[in-house]
Write an enzyme that holds these catalytic residues in place. Sequence first.
Site, PDB file in Angstrom:
ATOM      1  N   CYS A  15       3.568   2.073   1.734  1.00 61.48           N
ATOM      2  CA  CYS A  15       2.295   3.850   2.054  1.00 61.48           C
ATOM      3  C   CYS A  15       3.442   4.519   1.727  1.00 61.48           C
ATOM      4  O   CYS A  15       4.319   4.264   2.075  1.00 61.48           O
ATOM      5  CB  CYS A  15       2.360   3.467   3.506  1.00 61.48           C
ATOM      6  N   PRO A  16       2.847   5.263   0.479  1.00 64.54           N
ATOM      7  CA  PRO A  16       2.014   5.390   0.935  1.00 64.54           C
ATOM      8  C   PRO A  16       1.530   4.930  -0.786  1.00 64.54           C
ATOM      9  O   PRO A  16       0.596   5.535  -2.194  1.00 64.54           O
ATOM     10  CB  PRO A  16       2.020   7.557   0.281  1.00 64.54           C
TER      11      PRO A  16
END
Length: 78
Positions: A15-16
């Site tokens: 993430c991201p």
Amino acid sequence: MQNHDAELDARGLFCPEPVMMLHTRMNEIPVGQVLRVVATDPSTTRDVPRFCQFLGHDLLSQEEADGLFVYLIRRCEG
């Protein structure tokens, strides 16, 4: 498993990055096509459904097996 038109391999990314790549890839495929996403980051179980809901794409399936998270997403008008 359902057929798909394109694939995004986000294994090893965190993430991201998977969702950023997903956003780019969805813009590359025509409306109505299905994208298969493969990821290893558990946060995608939260992020991918939210992405689909926010942008109006159809999350057709979501599976986890052997540390892999696999999603089928149909691109909708957005």
